[in-house]
Design a protein around this motif. Structure first.
Motif, short mmCIF file in Angstrom:
data_model
loop_
_atom_site.label_atom_id
_atom_site.label_comp_id
_atom_site.label_asym_id
_atom_site.label_seq_id
_atom_site.Cartn_x
_atom_site.Cartn_y
_atom_site.Cartn_z
N GLU A 80 -33.67 -74.03 38.38
CA GLU A 80 -33.78 -74.19 39.84
C GLU A 80 -34.56 -73.02 40.43
OE1 GLU A 80 -31.19 -74.50 43.94
OE2 GLU A 80 -30.16 -74.00 42.09
N ILE A 81 -35.69 -73.33 41.03
CA ILE A 81 -36.44 -72.31 41.75
C ILE A 81 -35.68 -72.02 43.04
CG2 ILE A 81 -38.57 -71.79 43.00
CD1 ILE A 81 -40.08 -73.40 40.86
N THR A 82 -35.29 -70.77 43.22
CA THR A 82 -34.48 -70.39 44.37
C THR A 82 -35.29 -69.74 45.48
OG1 THR A 82 -33.93 -68.31 43.29
CG2 THR A 82 -32.38 -70.15 43.01
N LEU A 83 -36.44 -69.22 45.13
CA LEU A 83 -37.33 -68.68 46.17
C LEU A 83 -38.72 -68.52 45.61
CD1 LEU A 83 -37.84 -65.24 45.87
CD2 LEU A 83 -35.41 -65.38 46.25
N ASN A 84 -39.68 -68.60 46.53
CA ASN A 84 -41.09 -68.40 46.23
C ASN A 84 -41.77 -68.03 47.55
OD1 ASN A 84 -43.65 -68.34 45.10
ND2 ASN A 84 -43.91 -70.56 45.20
N TYR A 85 -41.94 -66.74 47.75
CA TYR A 85 -42.51 -66.26 49.01
C TYR A 85 -43.69 -65.35 48.71
CZ TYR A 85 -38.37 -67.95 51.47
OH TYR A 85 -37.39 -68.74 51.99
N VAL A 86 -44.66 -65.38 49.59
CA VAL A 86 -45.86 -64.57 49.45
C VAL A 86 -46.06 -63.76 50.73
CG1 VAL A 86 -47.40 -66.40 50.29
CG2 VAL A 86 -48.30 -64.62 48.81
N SER A 87 -46.59 -62.55 50.56
CA SER A 87 -46.92 -61.72 51.71
C SER A 87 -47.99 -62.42 52.55
CB SER A 87 -47.46 -60.38 51.20
OG SER A 87 -48.06 -59.67 52.25
N PRO A 88 -47.88 -62.36 53.87
CA PRO A 88 -48.91 -62.99 54.70
C PRO A 88 -50.32 -62.48 54.36
CG PRO A 88 -47.01 -62.46 56.04
CD PRO A 88 -46.77 -61.85 54.68
N GLN A 89 -50.44 -61.23 53.97
CA GLN A 89 -51.76 -60.67 53.63
C GLN A 89 -52.31 -61.23 52.31
OE1 GLN A 89 -49.04 -58.74 54.43
NE2 GLN A 89 -49.66 -58.32 56.54
N ALA A 90 -51.45 -61.82 51.50
CA ALA A 90 -51.89 -62.34 50.20
C ALA A 90 -51.95 -63.87 50.17
CB ALA A 90 -50.94 -61.84 49.10
N ARG A 91 -51.74 -64.51 51.30
CA ARG A 91 -51.74 -65.97 51.34
C ARG A 91 -53.09 -66.52 50.89
NH1 ARG A 91 -50.36 -69.72 56.61
NH2 ARG A 91 -49.56 -71.48 55.42
N PHE A 92 -53.06 -67.63 50.18
CA PHE A 92 -54.24 -68.35 49.68
C PHE A 92 -55.02 -67.55 48.64
CE2 PHE A 92 -53.85 -70.11 54.12
CZ PHE A 92 -53.24 -71.29 53.73
N ARG A 93 -54.32 -66.66 47.92
CA ARG A 93 -54.96 -65.89 46.84
C ARG A 93 -54.40 -66.26 45.48
NH1 ARG A 93 -54.58 -59.86 48.94
NH2 ARG A 93 -54.73 -59.51 46.70
N GLY A 94 -53.63 -67.34 45.40
CA GLY A 94 -53.10 -67.81 44.13
C GLY A 94 -51.78 -67.18 43.72
N VAL A 95 -51.18 -66.39 44.60
CA VAL A 95 -49.95 -65.70 44.26
C VAL A 95 -48.81 -66.69 44.04
CG1 VAL A 95 -48.22 -64.05 45.10
CG2 VAL A 95 -50.66 -63.61 45.48
N SER A 96 -48.60 -67.61 44.97
CA SER A 96 -47.52 -68.59 44.84
C SER A 96 -47.73 -69.48 43.62
CB SER A 96 -47.38 -69.45 46.09
OG SER A 96 -46.85 -68.68 47.15
N SER A 97 -48.96 -69.88 43.38
CA SER A 97 -49.24 -70.72 42.21
C SER A 97 -48.91 -69.98 40.92
CB SER A 97 -50.71 -71.14 42.20
OG SER A 97 -50.99 -72.00 43.28
N ALA A 98 -49.28 -68.71 40.84
CA ALA A 98 -48.98 -67.92 39.64
C ALA A 98 -47.48 -67.74 39.47
CB ALA A 98 -49.67 -66.56 39.73
N LEU A 99 -46.77 -67.50 40.55
CA LEU A 99 -45.32 -67.36 40.46
C LEU A 99 -44.66 -68.65 39.99
CD1 LEU A 99 -44.61 -65.19 43.63
CD2 LEU A 99 -44.05 -64.56 41.26
N VAL A 100 -45.06 -69.77 40.57
CA VAL A 100 -44.47 -71.05 40.17
C VAL A 100 -44.75 -71.35 38.71
CG1 VAL A 100 -44.62 -73.57 40.50
CG2 VAL A 100 -44.35 -72.07 42.47
#
Length: 158
Positions: A80-100
Motif C-alpha cells: 500500500e502506497i501511503t504517501l507520494n509528495y513532491v516539493s512544489p519546486q520539483a514538480r514535473f521533474r520526474g520525482v513522483s514517477s521515480a518514487l512510485v
C-alpha cells in the motif's frame, strides 16, 4: 536524482516537503479550506515523520537532488502506497514517477502481486497514466471532495 531510504534525521526536511506540497499543489483537494488543511496537516510533524522512517512494516523513501529532498514516498508493506509528495519546486521533474517506480519495486520485493493507494484529486490523472485503476467510488478524506481508491497489478521483471 537519487532515491534512498529516509532516516529519522530527514524528518524535518520531509515534513517541509509534505506540507508545502499539500498547501501549494493540492488546492483542488483542500480548496483553501482551513479546516481541511488543518486535518490533513495534523500528522505532518517532524516527530511523526521520523516514526515513519523506522522501517517497521513500512518503507519511507526520499528523492534527493543537489543535496535537497525533492520528494517523499511511503509504502506500508507489502503493498500500500501511503504517501507520494513532491516539493512544489520539483514538480514535473520526474520525482513522483521515480518514487512510485521504487515503491512498486519494494512491493514486489515484499511479495506483492498488486499495489493499492488512495489518490487525491490532484494526483488522480498521474496514477491513471501509470496503470492504476479506480476501485469503488471516490470518498472524501480529511474533508476533501474526493479521494480515489486505486489499484494496479504489478509486473515482475525477468
Amino acid at each position: 536524482m537519487m532515491i534512498r531510504d529516509a532516516t529519522p534525521d530527514d524528518a524535518a526536511a520531509i515534513c517541509a516537503v509534505l506540507r508545502a506540497s499539500i498547501i501549494d499543489l493540492c488546492a483542488a483537494d483542500h480548496r483553501g479550506n482551513p479546516d481541511i488543511l488543518a486535518r490533513w496537516l495534523a500528522n505532518k510533524t517532524p516527530e511523526t515523520v521520523a516514526g515513519w522512517a523506522d522501517g517497521q512494516g513500512r518503507s519511507l523513501l526520499v528523492a534527493v537532488g543537489e543535496g535537497t529532498i525533492l520528494g517523499a514516498g511511503g509504502l506500508a508493506h507489502p503493498n500500500e502506497i501511503t504517501l507520494n509528495y513532491v516539493s512544489p519546486q520539483a514538480r514535473f521533474r520526474g520525482v513522483s514517477s521515480a518514487l512510485v517506480a521504487e515503491l512498486e519495486r519494494r512491493a514486489i520485493a515484499h511479495g506483492a502481486h498488486d499495489i493499492a493507494l488512495l489518490s487525491t484529486e490532484t494526483a488522480h490523472r498521474f496514477y491513471l497514466a501509470r496503470g492504476y485503476v479506480d476501485v469503488g467510488v471516490p470518498v472524501g478524506k480529511f474533508g476533501t471532495a474526493a479521494s480515489y481508491s486505486m489499484r494496479k497489478t504489478l509486473v515482475r521483471g525477468p
